[in-house]
Each structure stands twice: as C-alpha cells, then as structure tokens.
Design an enzyme around this catalytic site. Sequence first.
Site, mmCIF file in Angstrom:
data_model
loop_
_atom_site.group_PDB
_atom_site.id
_atom_site.type_symbol
_atom_site.label_atom_id
_atom_site.label_comp_id
_atom_site.label_asym_id
_atom_site.label_seq_id
_atom_site.Cartn_x
_atom_site.Cartn_y
_atom_site.Cartn_z
ATOM 1 N N HIS A 277 11.731 24.245 42.260
ATOM 2 C CA HIS A 277 12.406 25.188 43.161
ATOM 3 C C HIS A 277 11.357 26.104 43.784
ATOM 4 C CE1 HIS A 277 14.986 28.397 44.596
ATOM 5 N NE2 HIS A 277 15.976 27.516 44.579
ATOM 6 N N SER B 217 21.440 28.946 52.101
ATOM 7 C CA SER B 217 22.576 29.642 52.737
ATOM 8 C C SER B 217 23.774 28.726 53.000
ATOM 9 C CB SER B 217 22.130 30.362 54.018
ATOM 10 O OG SER B 217 21.168 31.355 53.700
HETATM 11 P P1 13P Z 1 21.152 30.383 48.674
HETATM 12 O O1 13P Z 1 22.349 29.457 48.711
HETATM 13 O O2 13P Z 1 21.462 31.722 48.066
HETATM 14 O O3 13P Z 1 20.491 30.479 50.008
HETATM 15 O O4 13P Z 1 20.092 29.722 47.673
HETATM 16 C C1 13P Z 1 19.742 28.386 47.821
HETATM 17 C C2 13P Z 1 18.974 27.965 46.642
HETATM 18 O O5 13P Z 1 17.863 28.421 46.418
HETATM 19 C C3 13P Z 1 19.596 26.998 45.733
HETATM 20 O O6 13P Z 1 18.682 26.501 44.813
#
Ligand code: 13P
Length: 243
Positions: free
Chosen positions: A96, A204
């Site tokens: 990640h 998002s």
């Molecule tokens: P958001 O959906 O808060 O943008 O985060 C995405 C994410 O990092 C999932 O691993």
Amino acid sequence: MRKPVIAGNWKMHMTCSQAKEYLEVFLPLINATPLDRDLVIAPPFTAISTVSVESCGTRLELSSQNVHWEDDGAFTAEISPLMLLEHKVKYAIVGHSEPRKYFSESDEQINLRAKSAQSHGLIPIVCVGESDKQRESSETERVIRRQVEQGLEDLDPKKLVVAYEPIWAIGTGKTCASTEANRICSLIRKWVGFEDLIIQYGGSVKAENIDELMSMSDIDGVLVGGSSLNPINFARIANFKST
Ligand code: 13P
C-alpha cells in the site's frame, strides 16, 4: 470470467467494539448481495479476531493489512502468515502507498511479502500507483510498470489481486476518471500477461461513483478506504449495480 473483489481497507481505524457495532449494521445489508462478487474487509490486526468471529457463517472474507515473509522470528511490529491463517484470513494487502511512503517499503520487500502470502495460501492484494508529481511529469506508466515487474516477480497471477491506487486520489476526494483508471488497469493486465488477473481500482471510491467504476471493462473490483468505515456506505458499494 473475472469475479470482482470489493474490499474495504479500514487502515488504522476501528476498535473491537466499533467493529462489532459496524458488523451489526453491515452484515444484514449484504444478505441479498449477488454472489457474482467477493466481499472483503481488512481490519487493523487487533480487530481481526473480532471480525472473524462476528462474521463467521457469512460470506464476508477477511484480509490483513500486511504480512511478513517469515513464519516467525525477531521482527517487532510485523505479522506472520501463520498468525493470520488462524483467524481464517484469506487476503493480505501488501505494498500500500502508505507503508511505501511512511516506512520506505521497497518493491523487493513487497515482493517477498506477496510470495510469502501465496506460499501459505493467502491471496496478496498488491497495491501499485503513482504520485501526483509522477503523473504531472508523465511518469505514471514507467512507475507502475516498475512496481508491477519488481513487486509481482515470480508470483502466480491466478492467486493474486492487483490494486491500482493512484496516490493523489487516496483520501483526497479526487477520484481518477473511470476511463483513465480503466486504461491503467488494462495496461497492468497486459504487462502481467494474464487475462484473468483480478485488478481493483482504489482512491476515493464512494457510493456515488461505484456503479460507473464497476461498469469499466478492466476494473474488477475496488479497494475502499474512507467510505468503507461507514457500514451503510460500504454496503451500497458492495451492492454495486452491474451492467
Ligand atoms: P480512500 O478510499 O479513502 O481514498 O482510500 C483508498 C485506499 O487507500 C484503500 O486502500
């Protein structure tokens, strides 16, 4: 036929009691969810046991947010695949952008984690994605290709999920245009050379854009951060309407 994987990454959110309250709302909302998709939550390590017990007998699958390449040893703060398997964890997120950024995770380490996951029967969800600076300087494809080549080396693509998460779209409310996300996912598929590879989009994702994202030809699911913290919103995402 690629079966979509809808996964919520809770990141560093949710105590055990909050996780329990969440599932009381969420689980009834996925009772009628079509079986053409897999549903996954990645809780923080402390809540894995709670989520595992409370979701037992339902279709909800568990993911960890990391996994180490050794089975045990002097690796403070790390988690072993054997520890995860005891709680019926099926997936492990690796690479990640947050651990890449805050803890300088390298593609080599990510590859070790993903290989360890596969060798224990866990399905790694390997995240790749470019920063806004890299996108602005037209480096997107080069950066992701390197992450794919090094991070996925020697992995079995049949037991793998890749998540395309442009860093500039994470937690910012700026979703990548669905056509552009689809273009990058199709490039990743081409670089890996396996037509049935499951490729998620993350960044998002919310109730308002899930149906459009899931209508794209090369997007086989989503990895959801913020919107997965609300059980009603995440249930709406899980119940996306397929076209
Ligand atoms: P958001 O959906 O808060 O943008 O985060 C995405 C994410 O990092 C999932 O691993």
